[in-house]
Write a protein that holds these residues in place. Structure first.
Motif, mmCIF file in Angstrom:
data_model
loop_
_atom_site.group_PDB
_atom_site.id
_atom_site.type_symbol
_atom_site.label_atom_id
_atom_site.label_comp_id
_atom_site.label_asym_id
_atom_site.label_seq_id
_atom_site.Cartn_x
_atom_site.Cartn_y
_atom_site.Cartn_z
ATOM 1 N N ILE A 111 -2.275 3.180 -5.971
ATOM 2 C CA ILE A 111 -2.704 2.693 -4.628
ATOM 3 C C ILE A 111 -3.512 1.400 -4.937
ATOM 4 O O ILE A 111 -3.224 0.600 -4.149
ATOM 5 C CB ILE A 111 -3.675 3.787 -4.235
ATOM 6 N N GLY A 112 -4.470 1.507 -5.741
ATOM 7 C CA GLY A 112 -4.848 -0.116 -6.091
ATOM 8 C C GLY A 112 -4.225 -1.133 -6.282
ATOM 9 O O GLY A 112 -4.352 -2.253 -5.902
ATOM 10 N N VAL A 148 -5.760 10.446 -12.167
ATOM 11 C CA VAL A 148 -6.333 8.868 -11.854
ATOM 12 C C VAL A 148 -5.300 7.823 -11.463
ATOM 13 O O VAL A 148 -5.296 6.804 -10.971
ATOM 14 C CB VAL A 148 -6.752 8.448 -13.223
ATOM 15 N N ASN A 149 -3.917 8.325 -11.842
ATOM 16 C CA ASN A 149 -2.638 7.472 -11.388
ATOM 17 C C ASN A 149 -2.730 7.264 -10.075
ATOM 18 O O ASN A 149 -2.165 6.236 -9.470
ATOM 19 C CB ASN A 149 -1.395 8.177 -11.888
ATOM 20 N N VAL A 150 -3.191 8.240 -9.207
ATOM 21 C CA VAL A 150 -3.283 8.099 -7.843
ATOM 22 C C VAL A 150 -4.105 6.730 -7.395
ATOM 23 O O VAL A 150 -3.685 6.015 -6.636
ATOM 24 C CB VAL A 150 -3.711 9.423 -7.050
ATOM 25 N N ALA A 151 -5.152 6.776 -8.058
ATOM 26 C CA ALA A 151 -6.025 5.663 -7.513
ATOM 27 C C ALA A 151 -5.550 4.336 -8.262
ATOM 28 O O ALA A 151 -5.615 3.201 -7.624
ATOM 29 C CB ALA A 151 -7.587 5.788 -8.341
ATOM 30 N N GLY A 152 -4.872 4.225 -9.257
ATOM 31 C CA GLY A 152 -4.321 3.150 -10.309
ATOM 32 C C GLY A 152 -3.422 2.338 -9.340
ATOM 33 O O GLY A 152 -3.184 1.303 -9.131
ATOM 34 N N ALA A 156 2.357 9.354 -5.603
ATOM 35 C CA ALA A 156 2.689 10.687 -5.325
ATOM 36 C C ALA A 156 3.637 11.455 -6.387
ATOM 37 O O ALA A 156 3.697 12.479 -6.909
ATOM 38 C CB ALA A 156 3.158 10.870 -3.830
ATOM 39 N N SER A 157 4.636 10.469 -6.872
ATOM 40 C CA SER A 157 5.455 10.856 -7.754
ATOM 41 C C SER A 157 4.999 11.059 -9.198
ATOM 42 O O SER A 157 5.135 12.169 -9.792
ATOM 43 C CB SER A 157 6.503 9.673 -8.129
ATOM 44 N N VAL A 158 3.880 10.366 -9.614
ATOM 45 C CA VAL A 158 3.123 10.298 -10.580
ATOM 46 C C VAL A 158 2.292 11.561 -10.726
ATOM 47 O O VAL A 158 2.225 12.491 -11.739
ATOM 48 C CB VAL A 158 2.400 9.053 -11.276
ATOM 49 N N PHE A 159 1.719 11.804 -9.427
ATOM 50 C CA PHE A 159 0.953 13.045 -9.314
ATOM 51 C C PHE A 159 1.715 14.258 -9.541
ATOM 52 O O PHE A 159 1.253 15.406 -10.075
ATOM 53 C CB PHE A 159 0.226 13.225 -7.812
ATOM 54 N N GLY A 160 3.006 14.568 -9.092
ATOM 55 C CA GLY A 160 3.950 15.553 -9.229
ATOM 56 C C GLY A 160 4.069 15.512 -10.655
ATOM 57 O O GLY A 160 4.475 16.859 -11.224
ATOM 58 N N GLN A 161 4.459 14.421 -11.586
ATOM 59 C CA GLN A 161 4.766 14.380 -12.822
ATOM 60 C C GLN A 161 3.794 15.056 -13.644
ATOM 61 O O GLN A 161 3.953 15.591 -14.678
ATOM 62 C CB GLN A 161 5.040 13.143 -13.113
ATOM 63 N N PHE A 162 2.442 14.935 -13.248
ATOM 64 C CA PHE A 162 1.282 15.389 -14.238
ATOM 65 C C PHE A 162 0.470 16.332 -13.626
ATOM 66 O O PHE A 162 -0.007 17.048 -14.374
ATOM 67 C CB PHE A 162 0.327 14.050 -14.530
ATOM 68 N N ALA A 163 0.413 16.721 -12.252
ATOM 69 C CA ALA A 163 -0.625 17.507 -11.853
ATOM 70 C C ALA A 163 -0.049 19.143 -12.165
ATOM 71 O O ALA A 163 -0.988 19.898 -12.222
ATOM 72 C CB ALA A 163 -0.796 17.333 -10.349
ATOM 73 N N PHE A 164 1.171 19.308 -12.367
ATOM 74 C CA PHE A 164 1.672 20.740 -12.399
ATOM 75 C C PHE A 164 1.678 20.963 -13.818
ATOM 76 O O PHE A 164 2.263 22.082 -14.330
ATOM 77 C CB PHE A 164 3.350 20.733 -12.014
ATOM 78 N N LEU A 191 0.961 -1.103 -0.091
ATOM 79 C CA LEU A 191 0.122 -0.222 0.113
ATOM 80 C C LEU A 191 0.893 1.421 -0.142
ATOM 81 O O LEU A 191 0.678 2.238 -0.744
ATOM 82 C CB LEU A 191 -0.949 -0.038 1.162
ATOM 83 N N VAL A 192 1.670 1.396 0.899
ATOM 84 C CA VAL A 192 2.577 2.623 0.955
ATOM 85 C C VAL A 192 3.544 2.604 -0.248
ATOM 86 O O VAL A 192 3.800 3.990 -0.869
ATOM 87 C CB VAL A 192 3.745 2.459 2.029
ATOM 88 N N THR A 193 3.852 1.621 -1.041
ATOM 89 C CA THR A 193 4.790 1.863 -2.184
ATOM 90 C C THR A 193 3.607 2.261 -3.203
ATOM 91 O O THR A 193 4.252 2.892 -4.084
ATOM 92 C CB THR A 193 5.242 0.517 -2.734
ATOM 93 N N GLY A 194 2.495 1.870 -3.253
ATOM 94 C CA GLY A 194 1.550 2.492 -4.218
ATOM 95 C C GLY A 194 1.502 3.833 -3.859
ATOM 96 O O GLY A 194 1.145 4.750 -4.779
ATOM 97 N N LEU A 195 1.212 4.364 -2.665
ATOM 98 C CA LEU A 195 1.030 5.880 -2.090
ATOM 99 C C LEU A 195 2.118 6.541 -2.760
ATOM 100 O O LEU A 195 1.906 7.695 -3.217
ATOM 101 C CB LEU A 195 0.779 5.838 -1.004
ATOM 102 N N LEU A 196 3.518 6.118 -2.608
ATOM 103 C CA LEU A 196 4.419 6.735 -2.892
ATOM 104 C C LEU A 196 4.600 6.838 -4.429
ATOM 105 O O LEU A 196 5.335 8.010 -4.759
ATOM 106 C CB LEU A 196 5.824 6.269 -2.253
ATOM 107 N N THR A 197 4.520 5.826 -5.133
ATOM 108 C CA THR A 197 4.567 5.720 -6.323
ATOM 109 C C THR A 197 3.379 6.811 -7.134
ATOM 110 O O THR A 197 3.908 7.519 -8.010
ATOM 111 C CB THR A 197 4.203 4.393 -7.090
#
Length: 421
Positions: free
Chosen positions: A288-289, A282-286, A149-157, A141-147
């Protein structure tokens, strides 16, 4: 409420470390995808070919990957927070230097070398190291959360950076990235700790106290030794091969070529960046899931399913481009977002299973393959666009690679493997 008080009232310090790690990788991730937005303005201002700009992007991606295993080993030697802060400062320096380039080789130094090394030090191997040290339970779960976060930073900005580039200049965007890295560094220094034992704590979910291991001398030598040990096994090459295709079919084409390809079809760059932001959200959900699924199902079968679905989505993409965003393109963004980085948790889990305590460093080498694949398709995709006038062949080729990755994933043997610490 201070972090220490919160820990005494029931929130394990590991979750605070994970939260700040997430902020650090968000800050680093913001730099990772901006290159795709810089291609067109750099081409217009300096007259450089897309292939020439692609060299800097390829160097960035290759160093992003090649830095990861050495970064994991350096964290064993010098500690997580020292390496994290040094990496953030490198990113700030590289982004700042990019604003004064006048020749393409300078772009290679600033964006390719400095930003590439800095982002690579804070890539997925960083998340794997933090997770391995601070968590026993909930690792997937934590690996999914941190990954995520990385993708969120990559795309959200991306929409923000695209707006800044459109309304001000591309240099304003790179200055903003430098400021983000500089602002994140003090937070990382104040909160991150190298091991739970530093605070007299057990890792989250551990039943016994674990003493902090002695610093490993010869960090680079150890990283190379683990590579040679792993390279004598079949699972390593299957993992590296699948992850190279993962990089080619995500970072290499989506980060670098999606916005220019959309622009070729008349879509405004801000709209294309917004679609990439949808993928990131959407990566956040994908992701973490995927971490949750990895704790419960076969990582090999999960990887195979992800690659098959990703390949099908890329195969359909050329028909979806147009001057406006249609529902089918939104559907693509959602599906691709669910699949984009979902491969990370099962790949990390397989590295742990096969290579034991050395799994984080071996995963760093597997991540290097990911970025080499990304760098190759970033460059050759630019060459294909210059020669063919279209990106269609690149999307179709990436879909075929995903089909091969699915077959390779099924062939990875599940094994506990020797402890290679």
């Amino acid at each position: 409420m201070t972090i220490e008080t919160a820990t005494r009232t029931g929130i394990h310090r590991a979750w605070w470390v994970a939260a700040v790690t997430a902020l650090v990788v968000i800050g680093a991730g913001a730099c990772a995808t901006t290159a795709g937005l810089l291609i067109t303005p750099l081409h217009h201002e300096f007259g450089w070919s897309r292939a020439a700009i692609g060299v800097a992007v390829s160097v960035n991606m290759a160093l992003y990957g090649l830095t990861a295993p050495f970064s994991a080993a350096l964290m064993d030697r010098f500690g997580i927070r020292r390496v994290a802060v040094a990496a953030l400062l490198l990113i700030a320096a590289g982004a700042g230097l990019t604003t004064v380039v006048s020749d393409s080789w300078q772009l290679v130094v600033g964006w390719g070398l400095l930003v590439g090394v800095g982002c690579g030090a804070l890539a997925m191997a960083f998340a794997a190291t933090v997770t391995h040290r601070w968590f026993v339970a909930r690792r997937g779960l934590v690996t999914g959360l941190l990954t995520a976060a990385s993708v969120f930073g990559q795309f959200a900005f991306l929409p923000v950076m695209s707006w800044v580039i459109d309304h001000f200049a591309w240099r304003s965007a790179t200055v903003g990235l430098a400021l983000i890295a500089l602002a994140t560094a003090p937070l990382a220094w104040s909160v991150l700790r190298d091991h739970p034992a530093d605070l007299g704590l057990r890792p989250y979910g551990a039943t016994v106290f674990e003493a902090q291991p002695e610093p490993e001398p010869g960090a680079a030598r150890r990283a190379v030794r683990l590579l040679f040990d792993a390279a004598r096994t079949g699972p390593f090459w299957l993992l590296a091969g699948t992850f190279a295709i993962c990089g080619a079919s995500t970072n290499g084409i989506m980060w670098t070529h999606f916005a220019p390809a959309a622009h070729d079809h008349g879509m405004p760059s801000t709209m294309a960046a917004s679609l990439l932001a949808v993928i990131g959200v959407v990566n956040v959900a994908g992701t973490i899931g995927s971490g949750w699924l990895t704790d419960r199902f076969s990582p090999q079968l999960l990887l195979a399913a992800y690659y098959v679905l990703r390949g099908l989505s890329l195969l359909a993409l050329p028909a979806l481009f147009g001057p406006t965003v249609q529902p089918a393109m939104i559907g693509f963004a959602v599906l691709f977002g669910l699949l984009d980085v979902a491969t990370v948790p099962p790949t990390i889990a397989l590295c742990r299973q096969v290579f034991g305590a050395g799994g984080a460093i071996v995963f760093g080498w597997v991540s290097a393959a990911h970025q080499v694949g990304a760098g190759l398709i970033a460059y050759f995709g630019a060459v294909a666009r210059d020669l063919l006038g279209s990106y269609d062949a690149v999307w179709i080729g990436a879909a075929a690679l995903c089909a091969a990755a699915a077959l390779m994933a099924v062939a990875i043997r599940r094994s506990s493997g020797p402890d290679r610490a």
